[in-house]
Enzyme design. Structure first.
Site, short mmCIF file in Angstrom:
data_model
loop_
_atom_site.label_atom_id
_atom_site.label_comp_id
_atom_site.label_asym_id
_atom_site.label_seq_id
_atom_site.Cartn_x
_atom_site.Cartn_y
_atom_site.Cartn_z
N ASP A 85 -4.36 -4.42 5.91
CA ASP A 85 -4.80 -5.29 4.81
C ASP A 85 -3.68 -6.28 4.51
OD1 ASP A 85 -6.37 -6.32 2.78
OD2 ASP A 85 -5.70 -4.84 1.30
N HIS B 218 -2.42 -1.07 -3.53
CA HIS B 218 -3.61 -0.23 -3.40
C HIS B 218 -3.53 0.95 -4.37
CE1 HIS B 218 -4.38 -1.69 1.00
NE2 HIS B 218 -4.70 -2.60 0.09
N SER C 175 0.86 -1.19 0.00
CA SER C 175 0.00 0.00 0.00
C SER C 175 0.89 1.23 0.00
CB SER C 175 -0.94 -0.04 1.21
OG SER C 175 -1.82 1.07 1.22
#
Length: 332
Positions: free
Chosen positions: A131, A39, A12
């Site tokens: 995540d 992401h 991310s």
């Protein structure tokens, strides 16, 4: 015993640099298929393959729905699509967002654990919140190998740090050491991974969660099977939430939105702020109307009515100012 032939990677914030370091260290002849989730903003132009191809010895391309899985290929999840894999194909889904993002890391990791078990190597890189923690644990339970970037070397250490909270990975090293490490693992025919810990129930749950993202299912019965109802609402759709039976605290609504506890808190904070801005708009509209009524009554000689409207307007203005301070819209 089979060699690993599937590598799944998630990143991310700060992840592009880490992905570049990992991929640039891979061997030229790669005995694995690699899948990467970074992401991305839903409306972004996907320039990441071009950026990574400048340094990666293996061609990097965007994943396509229905494309066959082959060793020696690296595929990136495109913007606004979850990337999942089965035994021999990759799939793109615009299913419900997980952890407030699409693509999310956990869906790819779970589908890899379900379909490829001990042949999977999961990698968590730089990023915010958590995540990927749940998906990496699924890979570990399925007998695959797990690698986490050393948090001290990550631009944003949250994702690696949280992954370390829920398991002891097989390796925790800086990003520039992960590529060569993957090459050694892939070439070691004696290294057949960990013992699989997936129970029939875990396998069933992984199938159900994958089906939700593929829009093959998703209803209250599915959510009830996966967890217990909790006193909270989904920040995205307002539906009820079920806490899932998982080692990583997670929640899912019956429409399919899913959150780790950290992402749920962040989502509820965002929903709370949005609600407060709506409340502020309504209060300001009421204030403007009260001031107008006071002016109109004063012009028509209705002194008492004008005074009452002015009093209500003054009280309303105090509430508006308090709420604006709470939102940080005006200084203390």
């Amino acid at each position: 015993m089979p060699k690993f032939n599937v590598i799944v990677m998630g990143a991310s914030s700060g992840g592009i640099q880490a992905i570049r370091q990992v991929l640039s260290g891979l061997p030229n002849r790669l005995n694995a298929a690699v899948f990467v989730v970074q992401h991305l903003s839903p409306d972004s132009i996907n320039l990441l393959p071009d950026i990574l191809n400048r340094q990666c010895p293996v061609t990097v391309r965007a994943a396509e729905d229905g494309m066959s899985i082959q060793n020696g290929q690296i595929h990136l999840a495109p913007p606004d699509r979850h990337l999942l894999i089965d035994a021999d194909q990759m799939h793109l889904s615009r299913g419900p967002r997980e952890n407030r993002v699409r693509p999310a890391i956990d869906p790819l990791f779970r589908s890899a654990a379900l379909s490829h078990g001990r042949r999977v190597i999961g990698v968590i890189l730089s990023g915010s919140l958590d995540d990927g923690s749940s998906g990496l644990l699924s890979i570990k339970k399925a007998g695959g190998r797990t690698i986490v970037q050393d948090p001290e070397t990550a631009i944003t250490p949250d994702m690696p740090s949280n992954a370390l909270r829920y398991q002891t990975p097989d390796h925790c090293v800086p990003a520039d050491e992960i590529g060569p490490l993957l090459g050694r693992l892939l070439n070691d025919s004696q290294d057949s991974g960990n013992a699989s810990g997936l129970t029939p129930r875990m396998r069933s749950e992984l199938r159900k969660e994958t089906a939700v993202l593929m829009r093959q299912s998703g209803d209250i019965k599915t959510a009830e099977h996966l967890g217990e109802l909790v006193a909270a609402s989904c920040p995205e759709c307002g539906g009820p939430l079920w806490e899932m039976t998982d080692d990583v605290p997670r929640f899912r609504c019956h429409t399919g939105h899913a959150y780790t506890a950290q992402h749920l808190v962040a989502g509820l904070e965002e929903a709370e702020e949005q609600s407060l801005w709506v409340a502020l708009r309504v209060m300001e509209e009421r204030l403007r109307l009260l001031k107008r009524l006071a002016e109109n009554d004063a012009e028509r000689g209705f002194t008492r009515a004008a005074e009452l409207a002015s009093e209500k307007a003054a009280e309303s203005e105090q509430h508006v100012n308090r709420l604006r301070k709470m939102l940080g819209d005006i200084p203390e």
